[in-house]
Write a protein that holds these residues in place. Structure first.
Motif, mmCIF file in Angstrom:
data_model
loop_
_atom_site.group_PDB
_atom_site.id
_atom_site.type_symbol
_atom_site.label_atom_id
_atom_site.label_comp_id
_atom_site.label_asym_id
_atom_site.label_seq_id
_atom_site.Cartn_x
_atom_site.Cartn_y
_atom_site.Cartn_z
ATOM 1 N N SER A 153 0.858 -1.184 0.000
ATOM 2 C CA SER A 153 0.000 0.000 0.000
ATOM 3 C C SER A 153 0.893 1.234 0.000
ATOM 4 C CB SER A 153 -0.889 0.007 1.240
ATOM 5 O OG SER A 153 -0.087 0.208 2.395
ATOM 6 N N LYS A 154 0.300 2.406 -0.233
ATOM 7 C CA LYS A 154 1.063 3.657 -0.292
ATOM 8 C C LYS A 154 1.780 3.923 1.035
ATOM 9 C CE LYS A 154 1.927 6.913 -3.296
ATOM 10 N NZ LYS A 154 2.697 6.555 -4.486
ATOM 11 N N ALA A 155 1.043 3.711 2.155
ATOM 12 C CA ALA A 155 1.643 3.957 3.476
ATOM 13 C C ALA A 155 2.800 2.989 3.730
ATOM 14 C CB ALA A 155 0.583 3.816 4.565
ATOM 15 N N ALA A 156 2.634 1.729 3.320
ATOM 16 C CA ALA A 156 3.696 0.730 3.505
ATOM 17 C C ALA A 156 4.915 1.087 2.660
ATOM 18 C CB ALA A 156 3.173 -0.656 3.126
ATOM 19 N N GLU A 157 4.646 1.557 1.459
ATOM 20 C CA GLU A 157 5.722 1.967 0.550
ATOM 21 C C GLU A 157 6.525 3.131 1.150
ATOM 22 O OE1 GLU A 157 5.505 3.484 -3.864
ATOM 23 O OE2 GLU A 157 4.274 1.676 -3.634
ATOM 24 N N TYR A 158 5.799 4.118 1.692
ATOM 25 C CA TYR A 158 6.469 5.254 2.346
ATOM 26 C C TYR A 158 7.341 4.767 3.509
ATOM 27 C CZ TYR A 158 4.375 9.316 0.023
ATOM 28 O OH TYR A 158 4.049 10.288 -0.882
ATOM 29 N N THR A 159 6.787 3.848 4.298
ATOM 30 C CA THR A 159 7.537 3.325 5.450
ATOM 31 C C THR A 159 8.854 2.714 4.992
ATOM 32 O OG1 THR A 159 5.448 2.824 6.557
ATOM 33 C CG2 THR A 159 7.431 1.799 7.456
ATOM 34 N N LEU A 160 8.772 1.887 3.963
ATOM 35 C CA LEU A 160 9.966 1.217 3.447
ATOM 36 C C LEU A 160 10.992 2.236 2.950
ATOM 37 C CD1 LEU A 160 10.879 -1.686 3.230
ATOM 38 C CD2 LEU A 160 9.867 -1.819 0.972
ATOM 39 N N ARG A 161 10.513 3.286 2.299
ATOM 40 C CA ARG A 161 11.424 4.312 1.771
ATOM 41 C C ARG A 161 12.063 5.123 2.902
ATOM 42 N NH1 ARG A 161 7.908 5.595 -3.422
ATOM 43 N NH2 ARG A 161 9.095 4.406 -4.944
#
Length: 755
Positions: free
Chosen positions: A5-13
């Motif tokens: 998800s977008k939030a998960a992607e941000y977290t990873l980045r």
């Protein structure tokens, strides 16, 4: 990252390309655990995972906070005043007394010094004072006054689930220092708040009306309509024994245990007791499931782990009925799918962290294993133990007064309202969520803030990483300290004879100081100009790398050469230990230069920063190649010492191992089998039981990686073929009963795998 998800992607980045600490939260069923696994698998940073309890640490694949940071089991007062004495059961520590516990071994110190990312799972249970104790300890050990000694922290948890536990006597004193006991009440989080990211896509529930009720319950906005909707599912006389597949969620352990015990006792037939297989160091206090598993045919059970195989036959919380039992076999039936499976033992690992001598990367060291069937009796379970589980059908007893958020936790275990039974009407009183938690939730970052912050923090991270990599002050000071330590020795001491060598190295490294400071200043100026010209910075870094790497590489070789000499010299153990400490810092400095060069290359090309993109064979093999070169030089320059192979080392030296790519547990077994090791030899080497190794062979036969004839002789295979000719059942227990000791359980399973 397409599946995130977008939030998960941000977290990873944020984890991979910034140094900003993050609080990752999300409602039940939003995939926090899945994202944690993704982060651990893909991050390029030296990562340590901790959790407040042994079970939570085991489930997260990490270690407990207290064991990692050597914290005593006591409340922590964040000051230096005289400590009060309460009782034997209520103890306090402060900054002065806690410092006395910092006598760590070299392995643990190395892990803390090399740590770049600290993951704290189940942070809802973490008390504010314990987090401040962790922060204080890391600053001291790392000699760095930044929060957590400069380490990035990823906090993971749902604050509306399990709250921290504090005794009344502790709170009487702690309330003078803290507004509350959640992790966000800690001084370090109050001063340096993490970025608040919430996973919002719910994977567990798909029913919109149910999701709305759960959200309202979570946010203290429950309506009369919500209550009416829930109370449609009230059945006070519901008989869970007559209605299979339902699990009762209660608030007390004693009630859940009694329901399970009574229901099992009512079943006719023989009971079977199964015990775990424990290999090496696996303390009883962290057993992930009950040691004794008592079952009867007809027992309602629940899986407590996900199926790791590609078949995904069960998940954490899936219910089933025991269909058949024998001493070595459990068959569970899933009525709704009309499918049965044999339950295999699941392996839990007790680990500790260590630093790889050659790459300076943090790795896991296996201490022991615990193998048991991943099921438990499931007529009832406590709300507390249901966290993380998913149920299709559940009976909820909400008549008792709930702790804040407990009603939400209870209901959120269910996939949909269709599987809900309430024993009593749902009431508004006593189910409110903690107001302070809800207030803290207002800090959640919007997409716009995340985007802006990511861009700025990435730039800050690159700038800071570059400056840190080319800052040699600490290394220069350590060489200076080492050189001066020779002057404290007696003129004829063995150490004193190496004084000229130490001075030569200290002088060489000191020559880098001025150029290093100038380059750091230049970097700061380049990053201050908007937009930042990353290509030009990359060119400057390449030039700086070429300038600094050569002398650092020469000193590295001289240091390794000296260690080779000293370890063959008597009465210089202290010098040997000092040189090993210097070598740790010297190698780390060189490898950091190589990493930052690669990192900048990847960033300038606009690629994602990850373990895969930053992997460098040159860096991985740097020290090993250097050791080979040093060994050749040593034989040439110190022929007499080199010939004395009986005394290669008078002192303990860490074993140098090349880092192998991680293989699956089955691949490791296959590799050892191909080296002509027996099953018992493989079990011993891998710290596993022979039964577990046999289960690996069963899977290898199913995958056609091995033939049955590779393991069993032809005459045995022929006998088994005749036995299985008429076999139509699911349970091997029937065959075992007929043929007794003629065939072992393992032989029967191996043959069944070929069918």
């Amino acid at each position: 990252m397409e599946h995130l998800s977008k939030a998960a992607e941000y977290t990873l980045r944020f984890i991979n390309q910034t140094n900003r600490s993050v609080f990752l939260t999300g409602k039940a069923g939003t995939g926090k655990t899945t994202l944690l696994r993704e982060i651990i698998t893909t991050t390029h940073k030296n990562t340590v995972v901790v959790a407040p309890t042994g079970i939570a640490a085991l489930n997260a694949g990490g270690v407990t906070i207290h064991s990692m940071f050597q914290l005593p089991f006591a409340a922590f007062i964040p000051d230096t005043k005289e400590l009060p004495y309460f009782s034997e059961t209520v103890k306090f520590e402060n900054q002065v007394s806690l410092t006395r516990h910092f006598h760590m071994n070299a392995t643990k110190k190395a892990v803390i010094h090399n740590m770049e990312l600290l993951v704290i799972d189940e942070v809802s249970m973490l008390r504010a004072d314990i987090l401040d104790a962790m922060d204080f300890m890391m600053r001291k050990v790392r000699r760095n006054e930044l929060p957590f000694g400069g380490v990035q922290v990823l906090y993971i948890g749902d604050l509306l689930q399990l709250p921290p536990v504090v005794k009344n006597e502790e709170w009487q004193l702690l309330r003078k220092y803290y507004r509350g006991m959640f992790f966000f009440h800690s001084h370090v989080v109050q001063q340096f708040p993490p970025l608040y990211i919430e996973l919002e896509k719910i994977y567990r529930q798909t029913d919109d009306s149910f999701i709305t009720v759960l959200n309202n319950l979570r946010n203290n906005t429950i309506t009369e309509n919500d209550i009416r909707l829930l109370n449609r599912f009230v059945q006070p006389d519901f008989d869970f024994k007559a209605n299979g597949g339902y699990i009762t969620l209660t608030t007390h352990n004693a009630k859940a245990d009694a329901l399970n015990t009574d229901a099992l006792a009512e079943l006719k037939g023989k009971s079977f007791t199964f015990l775990p297989e424990v290999v090496d160091d696996f303390p009883e206090k962290i057993y992930p499931v009950e040691e004794k598993l008592v079952l009867k045919v007809g027992a309602q059970v629940m899986f407590v782990k996900n199926d790791l195989s590609f078949e995904k036959r069960f998940f954490n919380g899936k219910m089933g009925i025991v269909k058949s039992l024998s001493e070595n076999e459990i068959i569970v039936h899933f009525p709704e799918e009309n499918k049965s499976i044999e339950v295999e033992r699941y392996e839990w690992q007790n680990i500790r962290y260590k630093v790889n001598e050659n790459t300076k990367e943090i790795e896991e060291e296996l201490l022991g294993k615990f193998a048991h069937y991943p099921i438990k009796l499931a007529w009832a379970i406590t709300v507390h133990k249901s966290q993380g589980l998913t149920f299709d059908k559940a009976v909820l007893d909400v008549s008792n007064v709930f702790a804040p958020g407990q009603a939400y936790v209870t209901l959120s275990r269910l996939r949909s309202l269709n599987g809900l039974i309430l024993l009593s009407p749902f009431k508004m009183n006593g189910i409110a969520s903690d107001e302070e938690v809800l207030e803290y939730a207002t800090n959640k970052a919007s997409s716009e803030i995340l985007q802006q912050s990511l861009s700025q923090e990435t730039q800050n991270y690159l700038c800071k990483s570059l400056i840190t990599s080319f800052d040699f002050r600490n290394l220069i000071q350590e060489w200076r300290n080492h050189y001066f330590s020779y002057h404290q020795e007696a003129p004829k001491s063995p150490k004193r004879s190496h004084l000229a060598w130490a001075k030569q190295q200290a002088d060489k490294i000191a020559e880098l100081a001025e150029a290093s400071v100038k380059f750091q200043t230049q970097l700061l100026k380049l990053f201050a100009v908007e937009p930042v010209d990353f290509e030009f910075i990359r060119q400057r870094v390449e030039a700086a790398y070429a300038y600094f790497f050569k002398p650092l590489d020469v000193i590295e070789e001289e240091l390794l050469l000296k260690i080779e000499e000293i370890k063959r010299t008597k009465k210089v153990k202290t010098l040997y230990d000092e040189l090993l400490e210097l070598e740790e810092l010297q190698t780390k400095t060189v490898l950091q230069l190589k990493k930052i060069r690669q990192l900048l290359q990847v960033a300038s090309e606009g690629r994602e920063l990850s373990k895969a993109t930053l992997r460098s064979e040159e860096a991985e093999h740097y020290k090993i190649n250097k050791l080979v070169a040093v060994a050749e030089r040593f034989r040439a320059e110190h022929a007499v010492l080199a010939e004395d192979e009986e005394n290669v080392s008078y002192y303990e030296t860490p074993k140098k191992k090349t880092k192998e790519p991680k293989k699956s547990t089955i691949e490791e077994t296959l590799e050892l089998w191909r080296q002509n090791l027996t099953i018992h030899e493989i079990a011993k080497q891998r710290k596993l039981t022979p039964g577990t190794i046999f289960s690996h062979f069963t899977k290898l036969i199913q995958l056609e990686a091995l033939q049955l004839s590779d393991i069993l002789p032809d005459d045995k295979i022929e006998e088994l073929r005749l036995v299985f000719k008429e076999y139509k059942g699911e349970s091997l227990g029937e065959l075992k009963e007929i043929h007794g000791d003629k065939f072992t359980w393992d032989e029967l399973r191996l043959y069944k795998a070929t069918l």
